[in-house]
Design an enzyme around this catalytic site. Structure first.
Site, short mmCIF file in Angstrom:
data_model
loop_
_atom_site.label_atom_id
_atom_site.label_comp_id
_atom_site.label_asym_id
_atom_site.label_seq_id
_atom_site.Cartn_x
_atom_site.Cartn_y
_atom_site.Cartn_z
CB SER A 149 34.95 73.13 56.06
OG SER A 149 35.24 74.12 57.03
CE1 TYR A 163 37.85 69.61 58.89
CE2 TYR A 163 37.99 72.00 58.71
CZ TYR A 163 37.23 70.86 58.84
OH TYR A 163 35.86 70.95 58.93
P1 NAP Z 1 32.04 65.29 64.84
O1 NAP Z 1 30.97 65.81 65.75
O2 NAP Z 1 33.46 65.27 65.29
O3 NAP Z 1 31.60 63.81 64.38
C1 NAP Z 1 32.44 63.10 63.55
C2 NAP Z 1 31.72 61.86 63.05
O4 NAP Z 1 32.58 61.21 62.07
C3 NAP Z 1 31.45 60.84 64.14
O5 NAP Z 1 30.23 60.20 63.83
C4 NAP Z 1 32.62 59.84 63.98
O6 NAP Z 1 32.32 58.53 64.42
C5 NAP Z 1 32.78 59.85 62.47
N1 NAP Z 1 34.11 59.44 61.99
C6 NAP Z 1 35.31 59.97 62.29
N2 NAP Z 1 36.29 59.32 61.63
C7 NAP Z 1 35.68 58.37 60.87
C8 NAP Z 1 36.14 57.38 59.98
N3 NAP Z 1 37.45 57.23 59.72
N4 NAP Z 1 35.25 56.56 59.38
C9 NAP Z 1 33.90 56.69 59.64
N5 NAP Z 1 33.40 57.64 60.49
C10 NAP Z 1 34.29 58.45 61.09
O7 NAP Z 1 32.04 66.10 63.45
P2 NAP Z 1 31.09 67.28 62.93
O8 NAP Z 1 31.54 68.54 63.55
O9 NAP Z 1 29.68 66.87 63.00
O10 NAP Z 1 31.57 67.36 61.40
C11 NAP Z 1 30.88 66.70 60.35
C12 NAP Z 1 31.40 67.25 59.04
O11 NAP Z 1 31.18 68.67 59.00
C13 NAP Z 1 32.91 67.06 58.84
O12 NAP Z 1 33.19 66.78 57.50
C14 NAP Z 1 33.48 68.42 59.20
O13 NAP Z 1 34.70 68.67 58.56
C15 NAP Z 1 32.37 69.33 58.68
N6 NAP Z 1 32.40 70.65 59.29
C16 NAP Z 1 32.16 70.82 60.62
C17 NAP Z 1 32.21 72.10 61.17
C18 NAP Z 1 31.96 72.37 62.62
O14 NAP Z 1 32.10 73.53 63.05
N7 NAP Z 1 31.61 71.36 63.42
C19 NAP Z 1 32.53 73.19 60.35
C20 NAP Z 1 32.75 72.97 59.01
C21 NAP Z 1 32.69 71.70 58.48
P3 NAP Z 1 32.56 58.06 65.97
O15 NAP Z 1 31.43 58.64 66.77
O16 NAP Z 1 32.49 56.58 65.88
O17 NAP Z 1 33.89 58.59 66.39
#
Ligand code: NAP
Length: 254
Positions: A149, A163
């Protein structure tokens, strides 16, 4: 000459039921990969992604497994072994954050949960993947992409330092592991997304966070999950064959 049969292209994307992981799973499927969609709770969302992937003519399984738990991770990988075959790509995408807060007000349980889910998961999955990909273990090589991130660089003060620090750890792991396995046909790279429209911001207590802050982003908008998926795919593809231990910032210039 010995007839060596190369395996199918098989990708595991952790946290692929929603958000960036789901978009990444679909993109790899479009490129002919068989896919393992890992998730932890949302059966319906995982099944919906699986059905979309199957329509693309590749194989797809869903595996409900908590990647913060090492036994779950072992089960996840042995399921892939038996149902899809040799893993060629691992995307460590799972990541969580908690309500925006100053560090002094965070409870200790939260520190463990965030670090276990965001960092330990990556250690557990990399270990299992290397045993399957490394030429030292009889594998054909492979690619690992860790989803970090922009927070790894900003530190996320007053929001989620826990985080941000977990993402700093991911970056260091990426650099070290890339060098460690470079001679074993495995490349390890990272993507640092910025503010991307996903459900994650609601977990931080502010679903509209991206829109509130978008004027601070040089490109003046939030990013899409597909824009992050494309960066992940490039780093896992042969197009980036001379890159390892490196990072793509997908942050709109922040
Ligand atoms: P998200 O929409 O909140 O989705 C999270 C996903 O992770 C869901 O599929 C969830 O499954 C799964 N998950 C959560 N805890 C888990 C566990 N313990 N074991 C297995 N699966 C698990 O997240 P996102 O925004 O797409 O983020 C994806 C990645 O990008 C993360 O690493 C995040 O830190 C990074 N990121 C995101 C942003 C942003 O702005 N969104 C920015 C920087 C970095 P369920 O559906 O079953 O709950």
């Amino acid at each position: 000459m010995l007839n060596v049969i190369k395996p199918n292209k098989v990708a595991l994307i952790t946290g692929a039921s929603r958000g960036i992981g789901a978009a990444t799973a679909l993109l790899f499927a479009e490129h002919g990969y068989d896919i393992c969609v890992n998730y932890v709770a949302n059966d319906l969302a995982a099944e919906q992604i699986k059905q979309q992937i199957l329509k693309l003519g590749v194989n797809c399984i869903t595996v409900k497994a908590d990647v913060a738990n090492s036994s779950d991770v072992e089960r996840l990988f042995s399921t892939i072994d038996s149902e899809l075959g040799a893993l060629t790509v691992l995307i460590n995408n799972t990541g969580i954050l908690k309500t925006q807060s100053r560090l002094v007000d965070m409870d200790n349980e939260r520190f463990s949960q965030v670090l276990n889910t965001n960092v330990m998961s990556c250690f557990y999955c990399c270990k299992q993947a290397i045993k399957r990909m490394s030429t030292e273990y009889g594998g054909f090589g492979g690619n690992i992409v860790n989803v970090s991130s922009g927070a790894a660089k900003s530190g996320s003060p007053n929001e989620y330092i826990d985080y941000a620090a977990s993402k700093g750890a991911i970056d260091t792991l990426t650099i070290g592991l890339a060098k460690e396995v470079a001679g074993e046909e495995i490349r390890v790279n990272g993507v640092r997304p910025g503010m991307i429209y996903t459900d994650m911001h609601a977990d931080g207590g502010e679903p509209a966070r991206v829109d509130r802050l978008k004027t601070k982003i040089p490109l003046q908008r939030g990013g899409s999950v597909n824009e992050v998926a494309e960066a992940i795919y490039w780093l896992a593809s042969d197009k980036s064959s001379f890159s390892t231990g490196t990072f793509l910032d997908v942050t709109g210039g922040l």
